[in-house]
Design an enzyme around this catalytic site. Sequence first.
Site, short mmCIF file in Angstrom:
data_model
loop_
_atom_site.label_atom_id
_atom_site.label_comp_id
_atom_site.label_asym_id
_atom_site.label_seq_id
_atom_site.Cartn_x
_atom_site.Cartn_y
_atom_site.Cartn_z
CD GLU A 133 -2.90 -1.38 0.52
OE1 GLU A 133 -3.39 -0.36 0.02
OE2 GLU A 133 -3.34 -2.52 0.29
CB SER A 134 1.88 3.91 -0.61
OG SER A 134 0.60 4.20 -1.14
CB CYS A 172 -3.14 4.47 -0.69
SG CYS A 172 -2.59 2.89 -1.39
CB SER A 221 3.50 1.10 -6.23
OG SER A 221 2.25 1.29 -5.59
#
Length: 517
Positions: free
Chosen positions: A191-192, A206, A371
Site C-alpha cells: 500500500e504505497s 493508501c 506503484s
Amino acid sequence: GTKKFGFIYFKFVPSLIVATASFCAFEKRLATPKRGVVRLLHASRFEAYLRCPSHLGDAECHHISQLTQHSSLNVKMTSTNENDDRSESLPRPEVPTTVIQQPQQPPDHDDHSGSGIDRDYNGAFEGPEKTLEVMFRQIASSTAPLPSDGNGRVGLRRLDRSGLDRICLRARCTILSSIHNQYLDAYVLSESSLFVYPYMLVLKTCGTTTLLRCIAVLIQLGKSVGLEIDWVGYSRKNFNFPGDQSFPHESFHQELDYLYSHRNLCERLDGNGYTLGPVTSDHWFVFVADQTIRAKNLDIDTDRVLNIMMFDINETIAELFTYDEYEKFEGETKKDETARISKLQTTKSGIDSLCPGAEIDPRAFEPCGYSMNAILFRSYSTIHITPESGSSYASFETNQRVKSYHALINNVVRTFRPKRFVMTLMADEGGLEQMAINPIQCSSSNQEAIFTAAPATPKNKSKGVYRRRECASINVEDDCCCLMGNWVLEEEPVISTGDGGGAANLRLGMARGMSVS
C-alpha cells in the site's frame, strides 16, 4: 428437577447459540483488503465476542466464562503486550491459532488493530495517501558518534528487516521490494512506499491503512539506534470514502487525539493541526510538531516535498495499469511475469521519462494498480496509481531540490491527463527562497498559475489548460510553509473543417467544475 432443567435449557442455550452465531458472522465479514494485504482478526476483537450479551444474566455469563476456559478455542488470558501504544489494564486472550497473519511479519498486538470492518471491494479504492515524515536526531545525552554497520550505514538505516516489518505491520501493509544507494533505502509496499534515511523516515500508505499506529514503534526503534524524534509531519487530503477508514483515521480530530496520546512517550509530539483549502471541496489536513535545533541541522533547512494528486485520469492511460491487458507466457514464473509486466507498464505509460537517470523499482498489481519508487542521489520520486473506473487516481511525489518545478509538473500531468489535480508543497523557508518560481502561488508574470494539458493529436483533438481554482498557504511551527492549490482542466475548442469544406465543427470541452468529497 425437570422444571429447573427446562428453564436452563430454554433460557441459556438459545443465548449461547446467538453469541456463537454472532461471532461466526463477524468472522465471515472479515474481507481481505485489496492488493493481498490480509486483514488480522485480533485478540481484542475476539475477546469482545466472548463478553456476554446484554440480555444474559450474571449467572449465565459466569457459566459461559467457565465453558470457554475448557473449550476447543483454548483461550488463554495474557498480560498486555509491551508494544501496545494505547494499552489497557484489562487482560485479553491470545489470537486463536486458526487466524491467518501477513507473511514476514512478527506478531504485534494492539487494542485497535481490528477496529473498523473492511467493506467488500466494489471497484472503488481510496487512492489519496496518508503521509508520515519523521526526522530524528542523536539522543541529547549521548556524545559518542553513532555506530555503523558493516556497510557504513548509520542511524535508521541500521534497522534490520524485522524492525521495518514491525513498522509496516502497525500500518497494515507489507514490504514487496526495495532499492538502495549510499544515501537512502526505498521500499515498495503493498500500500504505497517507505523511504529510510539515516535521520529521516517517510511512510506513505493508501487505502484503509492505519498509518499513525506505527508512531510508538518508531519511537522505540529510534532509541534502539541512538536517536530521538526531532520533527514530525503528518498530512493527507480529505478522503473519498471516509466511512471505510479504521481507527485512528476515522476523522482528523481522532488522528490529532491519537498523536497527542503519545506525548507521554515523546514530548516532541506536542504539535498543531491545520486545514488548508475549502472544507466543501478538496482540502488538506496537516499536523506538524517541530523541535528542530536549526544550528545543528543546516542541511534540512532547505527541505521541500512536492505532491501532485491527480483525479479522473485519462481512460486510455488508466487501461495500461490493468494486469490482464498484458500477454502471459507459458513456463514463466509468477515473479518473472510480474517483473516483466511492471516494466512494460512503466515504459508504455512514459513514467520512466519522468525520472531520467534515476534507479526505478516498479510494481504492477493484480487485478489493477501500480506503484513505483525512483531514487537519484539523496532524492526520491514515487508514483502510485489506482486506475479503477469512477475513482481513478494517480499521485506523484518528490523531494528533489530544484529551482523550478514547472517543467516537471507539466510532464507529470501530461503523462496522466487528469480532469483535475490537487498539488501540495511543504517546504522550509530556506527551500522556498531557493526556488525561482513557486509552483502553487501566483508570480508577477503569471497571475493564474496555468499548466498546459497534452497538445491536440489526430486521435485526441481536445486540448486545453489547467487553471488554478483555489490556493491556500500557512506558516506552521517555526519556519515550515504549507501550500495547497487545485487545478481543473478547461478544454479549448478545436476548429476542424469537414471533407466537403463546409462549416466548421466546434468541439466543445468536457463538463467543467470540481467534484465535492
